[in-house]
Scaffold this motif. Sequence first.
Motif, PDB file in Angstrom:
ATOM      1  N   THR A   1       9.157   9.937  -0.863  1.00  0.00           N
ATOM      2  CA  THR A   1       9.098   9.618   0.564  1.00  0.00           C
ATOM      3  C   THR A   1       8.205   8.417   0.806  1.00  0.00           C
ATOM      4  O   THR A   1       8.539   7.526   1.604  1.00  0.00           O
ATOM      5  CB  THR A   1       8.568  10.825   1.359  1.00  0.00           C
ATOM      6  N   TRP A   2       7.064   8.364   0.103  1.00  0.00           N
ATOM      7  CA  TRP A   2       6.191   7.192   0.209  1.00  0.00           C
ATOM      8  C   TRP A   2       6.927   5.928  -0.225  1.00  0.00           C
ATOM      9  O   TRP A   2       6.827   4.882   0.430  1.00  0.00           O
ATOM     10  CB  TRP A   2       4.943   7.380  -0.645  1.00  0.00           C
ATOM     11  N   THR A   3       7.680   6.027  -1.315  1.00  0.00           N
ATOM     12  CA  THR A   3       8.426   4.866  -1.801  1.00  0.00           C
ATOM     13  C   THR A   3       9.508   4.467  -0.802  1.00  0.00           C
ATOM     14  O   THR A   3       9.760   3.281  -0.573  1.00  0.00           O
ATOM     15  CB  THR A   3       9.064   5.174  -3.168  1.00  0.00           C
ATOM     16  N   GLY A   4      10.164   5.472  -0.199  1.00  0.00           N
ATOM     17  CA  GLY A   4      11.162   5.183   0.821  1.00  0.00           C
ATOM     18  C   GLY A   4      10.554   4.489   2.034  1.00  0.00           C
ATOM     19  O   GLY A   4      11.153   3.565   2.605  1.00  0.00           O
ATOM     20  N   LEU A   5       9.358   4.903   2.425  1.00  0.00           N
ATOM     21  CA  LEU A   5       8.660   4.240   3.528  1.00  0.00           C
ATOM     22  C   LEU A   5       8.304   2.804   3.175  1.00  0.00           C
ATOM     23  O   LEU A   5       8.319   1.923   4.040  1.00  0.00           O
ATOM     24  CB  LEU A   5       7.405   5.025   3.895  1.00  0.00           C
TER      25      LEU A   5
ATOM     26  N   GLY B   1       1.870  14.361  -9.240  1.00  0.00           N
ATOM     27  CA  GLY B   1       2.861  15.426  -9.105  1.00  0.00           C
ATOM     28  C   GLY B   1       3.172  15.792  -7.673  1.00  0.00           C
ATOM     29  O   GLY B   1       3.628  16.913  -7.396  1.00  0.00           O
ATOM     30  N   ASP B   2       2.952  14.878  -6.732  1.00  0.00           N
ATOM     31  CA  ASP B   2       3.218  15.140  -5.326  1.00  0.00           C
ATOM     32  C   ASP B   2       4.738  15.206  -5.102  1.00  0.00           C
ATOM     33  O   ASP B   2       5.466  14.280  -5.454  1.00  0.00           O
ATOM     34  CB  ASP B   2       2.625  14.016  -4.475  1.00  0.00           C
ATOM     35  N   PRO B   3       5.243  16.285  -4.506  1.00  0.00           N
ATOM     36  CA  PRO B   3       6.695  16.391  -4.289  1.00  0.00           C
ATOM     37  C   PRO B   3       7.239  15.369  -3.300  1.00  0.00           C
ATOM     38  O   PRO B   3       8.456  15.162  -3.230  1.00  0.00           O
ATOM     39  CB  PRO B   3       6.870  17.818  -3.762  1.00  0.00           C
ATOM     40  N   PHE B   4       6.366  14.732  -2.519  1.00  0.00           N
ATOM     41  CA  PHE B   4       6.821  13.752  -1.531  1.00  0.00           C
ATOM     42  C   PHE B   4       6.559  12.316  -1.993  1.00  0.00           C
ATOM     43  O   PHE B   4       6.487  11.405  -1.166  1.00  0.00           O
ATOM     44  CB  PHE B   4       6.131  13.996  -0.190  1.00  0.00           C
ATOM     45  N   ALA B   5       6.453  12.114  -3.301  1.00  0.00           N
ATOM     46  CA  ALA B   5       6.206  10.769  -3.824  1.00  0.00           C
ATOM     47  C   ALA B   5       7.343   9.820  -3.444  1.00  0.00           C
ATOM     48  O   ALA B   5       7.121   8.663  -3.086  1.00  0.00           O
ATOM     49  CB  ALA B   5       6.035  10.818  -5.344  1.00  0.00           C
TER      50      ALA B   5
ATOM     51  N   LEU C   1       0.822  -1.212   0.000  1.00  0.00           N
ATOM     52  CA  LEU C   1       0.000   0.000   0.000  1.00  0.00           C
ATOM     53  C   LEU C   1       0.856   1.261   0.000  1.00  0.00           C
ATOM     54  O   LEU C   1       0.520   2.250  -0.651  1.00  0.00           O
ATOM     55  CB  LEU C   1      -0.941  -0.009   1.204  1.00  0.00           C
ATOM     56  N   LEU C   2       1.976   1.231   0.711  1.00  0.00           N
ATOM     57  CA  LEU C   2       2.884   2.381   0.692  1.00  0.00           C
ATOM     58  C   LEU C   2       3.472   2.579  -0.701  1.00  0.00           C
ATOM     59  O   LEU C   2       3.605   3.705  -1.183  1.00  0.00           O
ATOM     60  CB  LEU C   2       4.016   2.176   1.712  1.00  0.00           C
ATOM     61  N   TRP C   3       3.816   1.469  -1.348  1.00  0.00           N
ATOM     62  CA  TRP C   3       4.361   1.570  -2.704  1.00  0.00           C
ATOM     63  C   TRP C   3       3.313   2.098  -3.680  1.00  0.00           C
ATOM     64  O   TRP C   3       3.602   2.964  -4.506  1.00  0.00           O
ATOM     65  CB  TRP C   3       4.851   0.196  -3.151  1.00  0.00           C
ATOM     66  N   LEU C   4       2.071   1.587  -3.575  1.00  0.00           N
ATOM     67  CA  LEU C   4       0.993   2.084  -4.428  1.00  0.00           C
ATOM     68  C   LEU C   4       0.726   3.563  -4.165  1.00  0.00           C
ATOM     69  O   LEU C   4       0.476   4.331  -5.108  1.00  0.00           O
ATOM     70  CB  LEU C   4      -0.282   1.275  -4.185  1.00  0.00           C
ATOM     71  N   THR C   5       0.781   3.970  -2.920  1.00  0.00           N
ATOM     72  CA  THR C   5       0.584   5.382  -2.587  1.00  0.00           C
ATOM     73  C   THR C   5       1.661   6.229  -3.236  1.00  0.00           C
ATOM     74  O   THR C   5       1.391   7.336  -3.735  1.00  0.00           O
ATOM     75  CB  THR C   5       0.596   5.572  -1.061  1.00  0.00           C
ATOM     76  N   GLY C   6       2.888   5.726  -3.250  1.00  0.00           N
ATOM     77  CA  GLY C   6       3.970   6.444  -3.918  1.00  0.00           C
ATOM     78  C   GLY C   6       3.745   6.565  -5.411  1.00  0.00           C
ATOM     79  O   GLY C   6       4.004   7.619  -6.006  1.00  0.00           O
TER      80      GLY C   6
END
Length: 265
Positions: free
Chosen positions: A112-116, A106-110, A94-99
């Motif tokens: 970060t989601w992938t890192g999580l 265009g989220d600048p923190f994309a 789910l974290l990867w899908l959110t990323g």
Amino acid sequence: MIGRSDHLPTAPRPGDAVPPASEEVEVRIPARPLVFALALGVVLVIAAGLLGQLGPLLIPGFFHPEFSAGTNLYGEYNVPSAYNALLFLLATLLLWLTGRVARRRGDPFARTWTGLAGLSLFLTLDEYFALHDKLGAPIRELLGVGGVLYYAWVIPYGLLVLVVALLLVRFLRHLPPGLRTALLLAGGLYVMGALGLELFEARIEAGAGEAGLDRAAQVSMALLIGAEELLEMSALVLLIAALLGHLRRTAPGLALRLRLSGPDQ
């Protein structure tokens, strides 16, 4: 008038094999039933684990070593460790899908989601193979610590928590209030269980003599481990619920699509 062309499909003649057409199947999993099922699984796993460890201590005639080993909340390669890893894997996905969704929006923190998601995958492997427990003795001998730090792996992991928390300050401020609160609560519950209660367990373990833990200490240890696992698994279920809700709001058309085709396609 249009003549016959080799590029145009011709009707199959009687007896010709008709190639199977591919079919796309859309799979949608309702969030609430899934979260409820996961939460119910947590309750059953914790209850079975407590029964397996407290049964031999408190129930006369209770002796089921295979059940106790298979449900041991502090064990490896058994039902609790597998279920905890399953929760982590689902959270990782789910974290990867959110990323991925954040990147398309265009989220600048994309990233970060992938890192999580990467951090969650590491914790999945750590949980199932109990990697942190294998670090305890070497770090304890290296630093010469004991007492509440008898499980000395909490030192590097505690530092890791602080570093991650500092790196996520801007990210958390960027999130919607509801999602931010849910993530902070999930993280707090997990750290409280994984690190906080480990300090009390370490003190009991460090105070054991050569004969090992007495009956009262064994009961206390079992209850502490049960509370620890309950906090950790509950935190993961809360994280999964928060991510599902966030994905439903940001990507309402998101679904798993499976393409079924014939053997020659």
